[in-house]
Design a protein around this motif. Structure first.
Motif, mmCIF file in Angstrom:
data_model
loop_
_atom_site.group_PDB
_atom_site.id
_atom_site.type_symbol
_atom_site.label_atom_id
_atom_site.label_comp_id
_atom_site.label_asym_id
_atom_site.label_seq_id
_atom_site.Cartn_x
_atom_site.Cartn_y
_atom_site.Cartn_z
ATOM 1 N N PHE A 1 -37.634 51.233 5.769
ATOM 2 C CA PHE A 1 -38.770 51.406 4.880
ATOM 3 C C PHE A 1 -38.527 50.647 3.585
ATOM 4 C CE2 PHE A 1 -38.775 55.157 7.585
ATOM 5 C CZ PHE A 1 -40.105 55.210 7.978
ATOM 6 N N PRO A 2 -39.587 50.107 2.979
ATOM 7 C CA PRO A 2 -39.400 49.413 1.707
ATOM 8 C C PRO A 2 -38.955 50.380 0.605
ATOM 9 C CG PRO A 2 -41.735 49.463 2.335
ATOM 10 C CD PRO A 2 -40.963 50.104 3.440
ATOM 11 N N GLU A 3 -38.065 49.927 -0.229
ATOM 12 C CA GLU A 3 -37.510 50.724 -1.332
ATOM 13 C C GLU A 3 -38.607 51.345 -2.200
ATOM 14 O OE1 GLU A 3 -34.196 51.568 -4.253
ATOM 15 O OE2 GLU A 3 -34.129 50.944 -2.183
ATOM 16 N N LEU A 4 -39.652 50.565 -2.486
ATOM 17 C CA LEU A 4 -40.706 51.061 -3.372
ATOM 18 C C LEU A 4 -41.496 52.214 -2.776
ATOM 19 C CD1 LEU A 4 -42.113 47.801 -5.000
ATOM 20 C CD2 LEU A 4 -40.814 49.627 -6.087
ATOM 21 N N LEU A 5 -41.437 52.397 -1.482
ATOM 22 C CA LEU A 5 -42.152 53.504 -0.854
ATOM 23 C C LEU A 5 -41.593 54.848 -1.316
ATOM 24 C CD1 LEU A 5 -44.268 54.438 1.236
ATOM 25 C CD2 LEU A 5 -42.450 54.335 2.943
ATOM 26 N N PHE A 6 -40.272 54.967 -1.387
ATOM 27 C CA PHE A 6 -39.636 56.219 -1.778
ATOM 28 C C PHE A 6 -39.230 56.264 -3.242
ATOM 29 C CE2 PHE A 6 -38.790 55.967 2.798
ATOM 30 C CZ PHE A 6 -39.358 57.158 3.193
ATOM 31 N N PHE A 7 -38.984 55.109 -3.850
ATOM 32 C CA PHE A 7 -38.498 55.050 -5.225
ATOM 33 C C PHE A 7 -39.336 54.050 -6.033
ATOM 34 C CE2 PHE A 7 -34.882 55.962 -2.394
ATOM 35 C CZ PHE A 7 -34.577 57.241 -2.836
ATOM 36 N N PRO A 8 -40.605 54.402 -6.337
ATOM 37 C CA PRO A 8 -41.502 53.455 -7.015
ATOM 38 C C PRO A 8 -41.282 53.323 -8.523
ATOM 39 C CG PRO A 8 -42.635 55.510 -6.622
ATOM 40 C CD PRO A 8 -41.277 55.633 -5.974
ATOM 41 N N ASN A 9 -40.476 54.201 -9.114
ATOM 42 C CA ASN A 9 -40.251 54.194 -10.558
ATOM 43 C C ASN A 9 -38.803 53.827 -10.855
ATOM 44 O OD1 ASN A 9 -41.940 57.094 -9.968
ATOM 45 N ND2 ASN A 9 -42.958 55.547 -11.178
ATOM 46 N N THR A 10 -38.474 53.726 -12.135
ATOM 47 C CA THR A 10 -37.081 53.573 -12.557
ATOM 48 C C THR A 10 -36.808 54.595 -13.656
ATOM 49 O OG1 THR A 10 -37.619 51.872 -14.175
ATOM 50 C CG2 THR A 10 -36.915 51.107 -12.005
ATOM 51 N N VAL A 11 -35.567 55.018 -13.730
ATOM 52 C CA VAL A 11 -35.128 55.931 -14.785
ATOM 53 C C VAL A 11 -33.838 55.391 -15.375
ATOM 54 C CG1 VAL A 11 -36.215 57.979 -13.791
ATOM 55 C CG2 VAL A 11 -33.853 57.421 -13.178
ATOM 56 N N LYS A 12 -33.541 55.820 -16.590
ATOM 57 C CA LYS A 12 -32.247 55.519 -17.206
ATOM 58 C C LYS A 12 -31.454 56.816 -17.248
ATOM 59 C CE LYS A 12 -34.011 51.822 -20.067
ATOM 60 N NZ LYS A 12 -34.439 51.468 -21.414
ATOM 61 N N VAL A 13 -30.208 56.750 -16.812
ATOM 62 C CA VAL A 13 -29.358 57.939 -16.760
ATOM 63 C C VAL A 13 -28.127 57.718 -17.628
ATOM 64 C CG1 VAL A 13 -27.950 59.414 -15.274
ATOM 65 C CG2 VAL A 13 -30.125 58.504 -14.425
ATOM 66 N N ARG A 14 -27.844 58.704 -18.479
ATOM 67 C CA ARG A 14 -26.591 58.732 -19.243
ATOM 68 C C ARG A 14 -25.802 59.909 -18.705
ATOM 69 N NH1 ARG A 14 -27.631 58.245 -25.501
ATOM 70 N NH2 ARG A 14 -27.289 60.426 -25.128
ATOM 71 N N GLU B 1 -38.116 58.244 -7.959
ATOM 72 C CA GLU B 1 -39.486 58.755 -7.912
ATOM 73 C C GLU B 1 -39.542 59.828 -8.987
ATOM 74 O OE1 GLU B 1 -42.657 60.579 -4.795
ATOM 75 O OE2 GLU B 1 -40.662 61.444 -4.780
ATOM 76 N N VAL B 2 -40.527 59.745 -9.861
ATOM 77 C CA VAL B 2 -40.665 60.688 -10.963
ATOM 78 C C VAL B 2 -41.972 61.453 -10.787
ATOM 79 C CG1 VAL B 2 -40.856 60.954 -13.474
ATOM 80 C CG2 VAL B 2 -39.394 59.158 -12.506
ATOM 81 N N ILE B 3 -41.869 62.780 -10.819
ATOM 82 C CA ILE B 3 -43.055 63.628 -10.706
ATOM 83 C C ILE B 3 -43.018 64.637 -11.847
ATOM 84 C CG2 ILE B 3 -44.310 65.297 -9.292
ATOM 85 C CD1 ILE B 3 -43.000 63.995 -6.834
ATOM 86 N N ASP B 4 -44.026 64.599 -12.705
ATOM 87 C CA ASP B 4 -44.145 65.595 -13.768
ATOM 88 C C ASP B 4 -44.808 66.833 -13.183
ATOM 89 O OD1 ASP B 4 -42.949 64.225 -15.854
ATOM 90 O OD2 ASP B 4 -44.808 63.243 -16.444
#
Length: 109
Positions: free
Chosen positions: A3-16, A37-40
């Motif tokens: 499956f294409p990466e963007l299908l499951f992980f369409p967003n980006t986050v920064k992690v510290r 994937e980010v869901i509010d």
């Protein structure tokens, strides 16, 4: 089949990543960018101490991201006025057989 990466992980986050410390408390590592994937969504979850707390965001990242509890995650950095940084309250695992990706689920404060 994959499956294409963007299908499951369409967003980006920064992690510290949270790094536990001695008597002076912990610290945070340098930011790293992860596909996500980010869901509010507001959800009632149990934190590491077993207390019920409200999570305002659920983030899914690759299983090998190894995000520690207590880390700081920045979401919506590409959205003007929506960017925010929140602490990881709970970490869960969702392991799937191929071709589905296994992932970590992060519940943020």
């Amino acid at each position: 089949m994959s499956f294409p990466e963007l299908l499951f992980f369409p967003n980006t986050v920064k992690v510290r990543d949270y790094r536990a410390g001695g008597g002076l408390g912990g610290s945070y590592g340098e930011p790293r960018t992860l596909p996500a994937e980010v869901i509010d969504v507001q959800e009632l979850v149990r934190n590491a101490a077993g207390q019920e707390v409200v999570s305002s965001t659920r983030v899914t990242v690759h299983l090998d991201a190894n995000v520690p509890l207590g880390s700081l995650v920045t979401v919506w950095s590409q959205q003007l006025g929506a960017e925010r940084e929140a602490e990881v309250l709970r970490v869960g695992r969702d392991e799937n057989p191929p071709p589905l990706p296994s992932h970590l689920i992060l519940w943020l404060k």
